[in-house]
Motif scaffolding. Structure first.
Motif, mmCIF file in Angstrom:
data_model
loop_
_atom_site.group_PDB
_atom_site.id
_atom_site.type_symbol
_atom_site.label_atom_id
_atom_site.label_comp_id
_atom_site.label_asym_id
_atom_site.label_seq_id
_atom_site.Cartn_x
_atom_site.Cartn_y
_atom_site.Cartn_z
ATOM 1 N N LEU A 110 0.830 -1.202 0.000
ATOM 2 C CA LEU A 110 0.000 0.000 0.000
ATOM 3 C C LEU A 110 0.868 1.257 0.000
ATOM 4 O O LEU A 110 0.582 2.217 -0.737
ATOM 5 N N LEU A 111 1.932 1.275 0.817
ATOM 6 C CA LEU A 111 2.809 2.445 0.868
ATOM 7 C C LEU A 111 3.444 2.726 -0.492
ATOM 8 O O LEU A 111 3.533 3.884 -0.919
ATOM 9 N N GLY B 153 -6.124 1.425 10.546
ATOM 10 C CA GLY B 153 -6.475 2.406 9.519
ATOM 11 C C GLY B 153 -5.991 1.997 8.145
ATOM 12 O O GLY B 153 -6.711 2.162 7.140
ATOM 13 N N ALA B 154 -4.776 1.444 8.083
ATOM 14 C CA ALA B 154 -4.246 0.983 6.793
ATOM 15 C C ALA B 154 -5.082 -0.159 6.232
ATOM 16 O O ALA B 154 -5.268 -0.264 5.011
ATOM 17 N N SER B 155 -5.610 -1.022 7.104
ATOM 18 C CA SER B 155 -6.429 -2.144 6.621
ATOM 19 C C SER B 155 -7.695 -1.637 5.941
ATOM 20 O O SER B 155 -8.155 -2.233 4.953
ATOM 21 N N LEU C 108 -6.939 10.906 6.424
ATOM 22 C CA LEU C 108 -5.965 11.857 5.909
ATOM 23 C C LEU C 108 -4.938 11.216 4.997
ATOM 24 O O LEU C 108 -4.131 11.929 4.384
ATOM 25 N N GLY C 109 -4.919 9.901 4.913
ATOM 26 C CA GLY C 109 -3.952 9.208 4.079
ATOM 27 C C GLY C 109 -2.852 8.559 4.899
ATOM 28 O O GLY C 109 -2.627 8.901 6.068
ATOM 29 N N VAL C 110 -2.155 7.621 4.278
ATOM 30 C CA VAL C 110 -1.155 6.827 4.984
ATOM 31 C C VAL C 110 0.009 7.689 5.466
ATOM 32 O O VAL C 110 0.424 7.600 6.628
ATOM 33 N N GLU C 111 0.541 8.571 4.603
ATOM 34 C CA GLU C 111 1.725 9.334 4.976
ATOM 35 C C GLU C 111 1.414 10.324 6.092
ATOM 36 O O GLU C 111 2.113 10.369 7.124
ATOM 37 N N ILE C 112 0.356 11.123 5.905
ATOM 38 C CA ILE C 112 0.008 12.110 6.928
ATOM 39 C C ILE C 112 -0.413 11.410 8.209
ATOM 40 O O ILE C 112 -0.037 11.821 9.314
#
Length: 637
Positions: free
Chosen positions: A50-51, A121-123, A406-410
């Motif tokens: 995902l990243l 959250g990533a899931s 907000l997204g993975v990075e933020i």
């Protein structure tokens, strides 16, 4: 599990499906020879995929391809593949350097609640990113195009925040292109996978069903597609496409030129951070269950070399997998021989069987990913934190919702910042307590925790439960001042003056220059107000700093090894002072009577005079070191 999952995760990362098989072959062999965990299953994982899928598209200046196996723009796909290879190389170097320099402790700054919230959250993002394959969304005509012969199409967008994904999945723009056949197939695969997983977890005799689920779906879906030709009109169910046969080729030539180095190294650091947390936590859990030890430094080196060698042979970043590691442990794996055999089987697939996967439906791949990430959403941890620690529960939810919305990075940046902020808060505001003596013992405990613990008139006993340094010296100073004011207010109505303030220093492992300056000023201020500061059980490091700062002469004989030694010495001095005061009156009473009354009053408060209970502890050289001006067992009469 690794063949269908690896292919699906590679597609999630935006890479050709065969890269997932390469990642389950080369790095696994390297790790098997260098790693210390006996059961860790190394290979492509969902979060890392995902990243890459979320970030690489922002690094390269090329359009993202709908199907990496059969791209419309091969040059753009080659650029994407090269970037992923370079990120894997950089991540491998970071891994190895972290292991060589023993910097794995950095990951300890991320709390369990932060990692749990991030994974949950990533899931959600990973699962929703695969729903488009279940709905059958692929491309739609471009309404702005003026072409007549061949109408250009718009691909379904890659998005991170779940509100954007939900808006695209259920919005009016894409719902007209919903394919009910693909939806029925995809939903059937999810139900089958979850059923097999639940049966495998619930019934020990059926534990192999958990591992056989992805393989079963792969075989059945390919068979159905070939038997009924569902990839052809009018069905047009999308398939994986052509997968090249053969072993991975060398990709060392992809290491340069490395444009946008800053963006790539930043992504590699994030990937490496998540991979380290995932791998080490899994390896430790498996080692605890299997009753053996792992060596974190060796783990990091092994994973680092595995990623570097993998980057040389068409592999993107790999790490330990939650689901596959759990299956390897459940099915009886005891050494990395299971990984070697798995890698050899993947090699056979690469040499012989890749054409079989050409007609595997994409909805089956999406269902495999969705089913796999169900276990990443840790709802049991959510309830556990709610019942145990509300602050950790809040942290878990902040990490979860920031990543999801907000997204993975933020979201990851906020989660890391929150974790560090909590560490700073807890160290900047250390716990302090007023102590009292438990009846019939020489033990001193927090009076709030132990209501039976008794305090002594004219004396204040405290404890500081942390090292004292520049960030927390002001809160410590304010806490001590607050306890002093309370003690004075409590003693004044009884006509008693606060004379001794004893600080138990046993939890204070270190102090810095700021703390030394405060301590010196505090001692001078107390003496000017006719109060005597006393230290009990300072560590060797603290005593060294106090000696270097010339503070020990200010304390004189008022440094003790034990809190009870300090209380007993100060109590006898209080007794002497009170007796002297009474004997100095115009009509002095019998001295023995005065001494008896004062002793009785103090003994009622829980202090045994005339010698410590069980005798005075033999202090020896330690006492002489702690009290350079005299023996703490002696007192001035």
């Amino acid at each position: 599990m690794v063949i269908p999952q690896g292919m699906s995760y590679a597609k999630l990362a935006g890479l050709p499906s065969v890269w997932g098989l390469y990642g389950a072959f080369v790095p696994v062999l390297v790790y098997a020879g260098l790693g210390s965990s006996r059961q860790l299953a190394v290979g492509p994982v969902a979060v890392t995929s995902l990243l890459l899928g979320s970030n690489v598209k922002d690094i390269i200046d090329a359009p993202i391809q709908d199907n990496p196996n059969t791209p419309h723009n091969q040059y753009a796909q080659d650029q994407y593949n090269q970037t992923c290879t370079q990120v894997a190389l950089l991540a491998g170097c970071i891994y190895t350097a972290t292991g060589i320099l023993s910097l794995g402790w950095v990951t300890q700054f991320l709390s369990h609640s932060v990692i749990g919230g991030f994974m949950s959250g990533a899931s959600l993002i990973i699962g929703l990113s695969q729903v488009k394959f279940i709905f059958g969304y692929n491309t739609r005509p471009d309404p702005k195009s003026t072409s007549v012969l061949k109408l250009p199409s718009i691909s379904f967008p890659r998005q991170d925040p779940i509100y954007q994904q939900l808006g695209s999945l259920f919005g009016s723009t894409w719902t007209p292109y919903f394919q009910w056949r693909e939806f029925v197939m995809g939903l059937s695969w999810i139900i089958l996978l979850q059923t097999m997983k639940v049966l495998g977890q619930r019934y020990r005799k059926l534990k192999l069903l958990r591992a056989l689920g992805p393989l079963t779906v792969t075989i059945i879906s390919i068979a159905i597609m070939n038997i009924w030709g569902l990839m052809k009109p009018p069905y047009n169910i999308r398939v994986v496409g052509k997968i090249p046969k053969g072993l991975p080729g060398a990709t060392v030539d992809m290491f340069s030129p490395m444009d946008n180095f800053g963006s790539k190294i930043g992504l590699a650091i994030v990937v490496c951070l998540i991979d380290i947390l995932e791998s080490i936590s899994i390896a430790r859990a498996l080692a605890l269950k299997g009753k053996y030890d792992i060596r974190p430094t060796q783990e990091l080196r092994g994973l680092g070399v595995a990623n570097i060698v993998g980057a040389m042979f068409n592999c993107y970043t790999t790490t330990g997998s939650f689901s596959r590691s759990a299956v390897s442990a459940d099915t009886g794996s005891r050494t990395q021989v299971f990984g070697i055999w798995g890698a050899l089987l993947v090699m056979i697939v690469l040499l012989v069987l890749t054409p079989v996967f050409k007609y595997m439906p994409q909805n089956a791949q999406g269902a495999i990913v969705i089913s796999a990430v169900f276990s990443l959403f840790n709802y049991t941890e959510w309830w556990f934190l709610w019942n145990v620690n509300k602050l950790d529960w809040i942290v878990f939810n902040v990490a979860l919702f920031c990543v999801a919305f907000l997204g993975v990075e933020i979201g990851l940046a906020i989660a890391i910042g929150l974790s560090i902020a909590i560490i700073l808060y807890k160290t900047a505001f250390p716990h302090t307590a007023v102590l009292g003596r438990l009846p019939q013992t020489t033990v001193y405990r927090n009076v709030k925790q132990y209501p039976d613990a008794r305090q002594i008139d004219g004396m204040l006993v405290m404890r500081i439960d942390a090292p004292i340094y520049f960030a927390n010296v002001i809160p410590v100073r304010e806490a001590i001042a607050k306890y002093q004011r309370r003690a004075i207010r409590a003693n004044t109505p009884r006509g008693v003056q606060l004379r001794y303030i004893i600080i138990d220093m046993s939890p204070v492992t270190d102090i810095d220059a700021s703390a030394v300056h405060w301590l010196k000023d505090w001692i001078v201020d107390l003496k000017e107000r006719s109060m005597q500061p006393v230290l009990a059980n300072p560590s060797k490091q603290v005593m060294r700093l106090l000696n270097n700062a010339n503070i020990t002469p200010l304390l004189g004989e008022h440094i003790f090894v034990r809190t009870h030694d300090a209380v007993s010495a100060c109590t006898e001095r209080l007794l002497t002072e009170q007796a002297s005061k009474v004997l100095s009156t115009d009509t002095p009473p019998d001295p023995k009577s005065v001494e008896y009354d004062v002793r009785g009053t103090l003994e009622d408060a829980g202090v045994k005079l005339g010698g410590l209970t069980g005798g005075v502890a033999p202090l020896g050289d330690v006492d002489l070191y702690l009290n350079p001006n005299g023996d703490s067992r002696k007192r001035k009469d």
